[in-house]
Design a protein around this motif. Structure first.
Motif, PDB file in Angstrom:
ATOM      1  N   ARG A   1      56.873 -72.544  27.766  1.00  0.00           N
ATOM      2  CA  ARG A   1      56.220 -71.236  27.827  1.00  0.00           C
ATOM      3  C   ARG A   1      56.481 -70.618  29.195  1.00  0.00           C
ATOM      4  NH1 ARG A   1      50.246 -71.058  25.758  1.00  0.00           N
ATOM      5  NH2 ARG A   1      51.473 -71.621  23.913  1.00  0.00           N
ATOM      6  N   PHE A   2      56.910 -69.371  29.193  1.00  0.00           N
ATOM      7  CA  PHE A   2      57.216 -68.615  30.403  1.00  0.00           C
ATOM      8  C   PHE A   2      56.289 -67.405  30.430  1.00  0.00           C
ATOM      9  CE2 PHE A   2      60.856 -70.698  28.617  1.00  0.00           C
ATOM     10  CZ  PHE A   2      61.585 -71.208  29.675  1.00  0.00           C
ATOM     11  N   TRP A   3      55.648 -67.142  31.562  1.00  0.00           N
ATOM     12  CA  TRP A   3      54.770 -65.972  31.611  1.00  0.00           C
ATOM     13  C   TRP A   3      54.846 -65.302  32.977  1.00  0.00           C
ATOM     14  CZ3 TRP A   3      53.009 -70.981  31.621  1.00  0.00           C
ATOM     15  CH2 TRP A   3      52.214 -71.378  32.703  1.00  0.00           C
ATOM     16  N   GLY A   4      54.575 -64.008  32.949  1.00  0.00           N
ATOM     17  CA  GLY A   4      54.578 -63.245  34.181  1.00  0.00           C
ATOM     18  C   GLY A   4      53.546 -62.150  34.132  1.00  0.00           C
TER      19      GLY A   4
ATOM     20  N   ALA B   1      54.791 -65.511  38.379  1.00  0.00           N
ATOM     21  CA  ALA B   1      55.570 -65.917  37.211  1.00  0.00           C
ATOM     22  C   ALA B   1      55.679 -67.434  37.199  1.00  0.00           C
ATOM     23  CB  ALA B   1      56.958 -65.288  37.242  1.00  0.00           C
ATOM     24  N   ARG B   2      55.351 -68.033  36.056  1.00  0.00           N
ATOM     25  CA  ARG B   2      55.378 -69.480  35.960  1.00  0.00           C
ATOM     26  C   ARG B   2      55.868 -69.892  34.572  1.00  0.00           C
ATOM     27  NH1 ARG B   2      53.452 -72.376  39.911  1.00  0.00           N
ATOM     28  NH2 ARG B   2      53.121 -74.207  38.615  1.00  0.00           N
ATOM     29  N   MET B   3      56.165 -71.173  34.452  1.00  0.00           N
ATOM     30  CA  MET B   3      56.507 -71.742  33.164  1.00  0.00           C
ATOM     31  C   MET B   3      55.879 -73.121  33.050  1.00  0.00           C
ATOM     32  SD  MET B   3      60.370 -73.338  33.285  1.00  0.00           S
ATOM     33  CE  MET B   3      60.002 -74.205  31.750  1.00  0.00           C
ATOM     34  N   SER B   4      55.702 -73.568  31.813  1.00  0.00           N
ATOM     35  CA  SER B   4      55.287 -74.927  31.554  1.00  0.00           C
ATOM     36  C   SER B   4      56.169 -75.489  30.453  1.00  0.00           C
ATOM     37  CB  SER B   4      53.810 -74.989  31.131  1.00  0.00           C
ATOM     38  OG  SER B   4      53.606 -74.251  29.932  1.00  0.00           O
ATOM     39  N   GLY B   5      56.396 -76.792  30.504  1.00  0.00           N
ATOM     40  CA  GLY B   5      57.247 -77.414  29.509  1.00  0.00           C
ATOM     41  C   GLY B   5      57.343 -78.903  29.729  1.00  0.00           C
ATOM     42  N   PRO B   6      58.360 -79.551  29.173  1.00  0.00           N
ATOM     43  CA  PRO B   6      58.503 -81.008  29.290  1.00  0.00           C
ATOM     44  C   PRO B   6      58.568 -81.518  30.720  1.00  0.00           C
ATOM     45  CG  PRO B   6      59.941 -80.167  27.567  1.00  0.00           C
ATOM     46  CD  PRO B   6      59.366 -78.976  28.254  1.00  0.00           C
ATOM     47  N   HIS B   7      59.028 -80.692  31.657  1.00  0.00           N
ATOM     48  CA  HIS B   7      59.101 -81.097  33.061  1.00  0.00           C
ATOM     49  C   HIS B   7      57.856 -80.705  33.847  1.00  0.00           C
ATOM     50  CE1 HIS B   7      63.152 -82.542  32.719  1.00  0.00           C
ATOM     51  NE2 HIS B   7      63.604 -81.361  32.317  1.00  0.00           N
TER      52      HIS B   7
END
Length: 264
Positions: free
Chosen positions: A129-132, A137-143
């Motif tokens: 998920r990418f959001w701004g 602006a940030r993202m979350s995911g497997p890493h």
């Protein structure tokens, strides 16, 4: 009586993205997925997953932001009284979805008259998920979770450029893209909204598209701008209403692309 929630707009957007994930994922790579064509003169697919995803998001807005307007790909426009509009594309990249590729995504934007102020690009299958919003602006995911930052490529000869379809749009649209691609280091195709997410994450430099609707581009605009990039039309004007768009990692590579695209 339904009342406005005290939750932040970003909280609402994340709840909508969560709900869309739950509604859409059971259909992905399902052998019996029913696909219909919305375009009698071509191929514009829609599935039950598209409709279920948008219905899930609209239900949350009905509970938590009833005064806001909605513009969605599948169910059109619902007027609001707040001057704000949630712009929804439950599956951007339905062709990819029905092909089983994880390049499609859920797009959510919150917009005012001047364009989007918040955006989410969500890829449910791989859990990214990418959001701004504003300058964050940030993202979350497997890493894990991380800040998004576009990269600082200055020279077009070093740029990686994406578009969704090799034919791009009209003959002039295609010629414009090809003129930029001919000077770039690498051109890639077929990533749908995920290309915009990669740009915000600092992986690519340019995304050039044409024939867009507002719900295709508003969420990417908000995410990319918050990550330090720029998105305009091919003449350098606003792109949030759709049409032609060029998304760039920074003003330098944007200017280099516009020098070419303005001629088309």
């Amino acid at each position: 009586m339904t009342m406005t929630s005290a939750l932040s707009d970003l909280d609402i957007a994340n709840r909508m993205a969560d709900a869309a994930r739950l509604a859409i994922l059971p259909y992905f790579r399902h052998p019996d997925l029913d696909t219909q064509n919305k375009d009698a003169g071509g191929f514009d697919p829609v599935t039950a997953a598209d409709r279920a995803g948008e219905e899930a998001m609209r239900a949350i807005l009905g509970q938590l932001r009833p005064e806001d307007g909605i513009l969605g790909e599948e169910f059109g426009e619902k007027p609001g009284t707040s001057g704000r509009v949630w712009v929804l594309d439950p599956i951007d990249g339905t062709r990819g979805f029905i092909s089983g590729t994880p390049t499609w995504g859920v797009l959510i934007a919150l917009s005012t008259d001047t364009g989007p102020v918040l955006g989410v690009i969500d890829q449910p299958y791989i859990g990214e998920r990418f959001w701004g919003t504003g300058s964050a602006a940030r993202m979350s995911g497997p890493h894990g979770s991380m800040t998004l930052k576009t990269r600082a490529t200055f020279e077009l000869s070093q740029a990686v450029v994406f578009t969704t379809f090799p034919e791009v749009g009209t003959e002039a649209d295609c010629a414009g893209f090809q003129a930029v691609a001919a000077q770039a280091r690498l051109a890639r195709y077929g990533m749908d909204c995920y290309a915009y997410a990669l740009l915000a994450a600092g992986q690519v430099d340019l995304v050039i598209e044409a024939g867009l609707n507002a719900y295709d581009i508003q969420a990417p605009i908000a995410v990319i701008q918050a990550a330090g990039g720029i998105v305009t039309d091919w003449q350098g004007g606003p792109a949030h209403n759709g049409g032609r768009a060029v998304a760039a990692a920074n003003p330098h590579i944007h200017a280099a692309a516009l020098d070419i695209l303005r001629g088309f």
